[in-house]
Design a protein around this motif. Sequence first.
Motif, PDB file in Angstrom:
ATOM      1  N   GLN B  37       0.829  -0.981  -0.111  1.00 47.98           N
ATOM      2  CA  GLN B  37      -0.013  -0.088  -0.122  1.00 47.98           C
ATOM      3  C   GLN B  37       0.922   1.337   0.025  1.00 47.98           C
ATOM      4  OE1 GLN B  37      -1.511   1.456   3.810  1.00 47.98           O
ATOM      5  NE2 GLN B  37      -3.521   1.119   3.008  1.00 47.98           N
ATOM      6  N   GLN B  38       0.568   2.090  -0.957  1.00 47.77           N
ATOM      7  CA  GLN B  38       1.357   3.525  -1.086  1.00 47.77           C
ATOM      8  C   GLN B  38       0.519   4.559  -0.912  1.00 47.77           C
ATOM      9  OE1 GLN B  38       3.772   4.496  -4.249  1.00 47.77           O
ATOM     10  NE2 GLN B  38       5.315   5.503  -3.047  1.00 47.77           N
ATOM     11  N   LYS B  39       0.451   5.449   0.153  1.00 42.87           N
ATOM     12  CA  LYS B  39      -0.160   6.696   0.372  1.00 42.87           C
ATOM     13  C   LYS B  39       0.523   7.610  -0.223  1.00 42.87           C
ATOM     14  CE  LYS B  39      -2.734   4.757   4.294  1.00 42.87           C
ATOM     15  NZ  LYS B  39      -3.459   5.053   5.710  1.00 42.87           N
ATOM     16  N   TYR B  86      -2.201   0.614  -4.790  1.00 46.01           N
ATOM     17  CA  TYR B  86      -1.957  -0.837  -4.336  1.00 46.01           C
ATOM     18  C   TYR B  86      -0.877  -1.535  -5.361  1.00 46.01           C
ATOM     19  CZ  TYR B  86      -4.978  -0.107  -0.241  1.00 46.01           C
ATOM     20  OH  TYR B  86      -5.568   0.575   0.934  1.00 46.01           O
ATOM     21  N   TYR B  87      -0.068  -2.176  -5.023  1.00 50.13           N
ATOM     22  CA  TYR B  87       0.885  -2.856  -5.926  1.00 50.13           C
ATOM     23  C   TYR B  87       1.082  -4.173  -5.661  1.00 50.13           C
ATOM     24  CZ  TYR B  87       2.594   1.929  -7.159  1.00 50.13           C
ATOM     25  OH  TYR B  87       2.470   3.127  -7.630  1.00 50.13           O
ATOM     26  N   GLN B 101       1.743  -2.532 -12.131  1.00 52.40           N
ATOM     27  CA  GLN B 101       1.528  -1.251 -12.657  1.00 52.40           C
ATOM     28  C   GLN B 101       0.903  -0.333 -11.483  1.00 52.40           C
ATOM     29  OE1 GLN B 101      -0.406  -3.457 -13.815  1.00 52.40           O
ATOM     30  NE2 GLN B 101      -2.200  -2.476 -14.719  1.00 52.40           N
ATOM     31  N   GLY B 102       0.261  -0.975 -10.531  1.00 52.08           N
ATOM     32  CA  GLY B 102      -0.473  -0.310  -9.506  1.00 52.08           C
ATOM     33  C   GLY B 102      -1.864  -0.133  -9.691  1.00 52.08           C
ATOM     34  N   THR B 103      -2.570   0.060  -8.572  1.00 49.30           N
ATOM     35  CA  THR B 103      -4.077   0.364  -8.850  1.00 49.30           C
ATOM     36  C   THR B 103      -4.246   1.475  -7.905  1.00 49.30           C
ATOM     37  OG1 THR B 103      -4.659  -1.940  -9.269  1.00 49.30           O
ATOM     38  CG2 THR B 103      -6.364  -0.542  -8.246  1.00 49.30           C
ATOM     39  N   ARG B 104      -4.734   2.450  -8.259  1.00 45.73           N
ATOM     40  CA  ARG B 104      -5.259   3.797  -7.597  1.00 45.73           C
ATOM     41  C   ARG B 104      -6.537   3.608  -7.262  1.00 45.73           C
ATOM     42  NH1 ARG B 104      -4.425  10.044  -9.608  1.00 45.73           N
ATOM     43  NH2 ARG B 104      -5.145  11.093  -7.757  1.00 45.73           N
ATOM     44  N   LEU B 105      -6.877   3.595  -5.745  1.00 46.68           N
ATOM     45  CA  LEU B 105      -7.989   3.502  -5.127  1.00 46.68           C
ATOM     46  C   LEU B 105      -8.609   4.914  -4.571  1.00 46.68           C
ATOM     47  CD1 LEU B 105     -10.242   1.757  -4.193  1.00 46.68           C
ATOM     48  CD2 LEU B 105      -8.817   1.174  -2.000  1.00 46.68           C
ATOM     49  N   GLU B 106      -9.937   5.253  -5.232  1.00 46.09           N
ATOM     50  CA  GLU B 106     -10.625   6.540  -4.596  1.00 46.09           C
ATOM     51  C   GLU B 106     -11.755   6.379  -4.054  1.00 46.09           C
ATOM     52  OE1 GLU B 106      -8.516   9.289  -8.286  1.00 46.09           O
ATOM     53  OE2 GLU B 106     -10.638   8.609  -8.338  1.00 46.09           O
ATOM     54  N   ILE B 107     -12.110   7.246  -3.362  1.00 51.76           N
ATOM     55  CA  ILE B 107     -13.474   7.315  -2.652  1.00 51.76           C
ATOM     56  C   ILE B 107     -14.347   7.860  -3.600  1.00 51.76           C
ATOM     57  CG2 ILE B 107     -14.653   8.204  -0.689  1.00 51.76           C
ATOM     58  CD1 ILE B 107     -13.336   5.919   0.437  1.00 51.76           C
TER      59      ILE B 107
END
Lengths: 124, 108
Positions: B37-39, B86-87, B101-107
């Motif tokens: 997890q990368q914030k 998340y990677y 490549q990562g998944t960007r999670l938004e609200i």
Amino acid sequence: QVQLVESGGGVVQPGRSLRLSCAASGFTFSNYGIHWVRQAPGKGLEWVAVISYDGSNKYYADSVKGRFTISRDNSKNTLYLQMNSLRAEDTAVYYCAKDVVRWAGPYGGWFDPWGQGTLVTVSS
Amino acid sequence: DIQMTQSPSSLSASVGDRVTITCQASQDIRNCLNWYQQKPGKPPKLLISDASNLETGVPSRFSGSGSGTDFTFTISSLQPEDIATYYCQQYDNVPPITFGQGTRLEIK
């Protein structure tokens, strides 16, 4: 607690060199393999290199092989990355990360924890 | 080299939703897969190792599963503090170690 603190980043011209450092504390530094991982601005993570617990084994990504050299000084609890012939595509935040294994051979890959990173910008 | 393909690349969900991210390896990697997890503005943090092993101190709403080439990362009930990228990352047949490549999670 385990802590890794990178330093040495900055702005450098293409073709020039830079050396990064990673100071470790809170664990027995000489027992673990340590990695460099980089992240270009707005991009994903790219593994760069790893060094074994005693410095005898070093492995590199193809993108940096022959230009970057990873090393360590266990007496100073410090990891280094010597970066030569820098290119614009080397611009990134460089993180050091501890592995949970020694990397006595080509085995491992748990990055825990990571340092806060140091930004390298290659630009004329 | 082993290629890791994550999907989706971005995701918008509501608080309380169940969120699932998938990661596919280009060849069999057994269970040699970690999730991070990368914030924003922070380094990555290891959440799940060996495909399904929850790291100490990580909330139980996070879980991972899979083996071989197909893996899943799940948040059972999305919380506001889970906003991050998340990677997935494989460590079989290394080096090189490779990331999705990562998944960007938004609200939502």
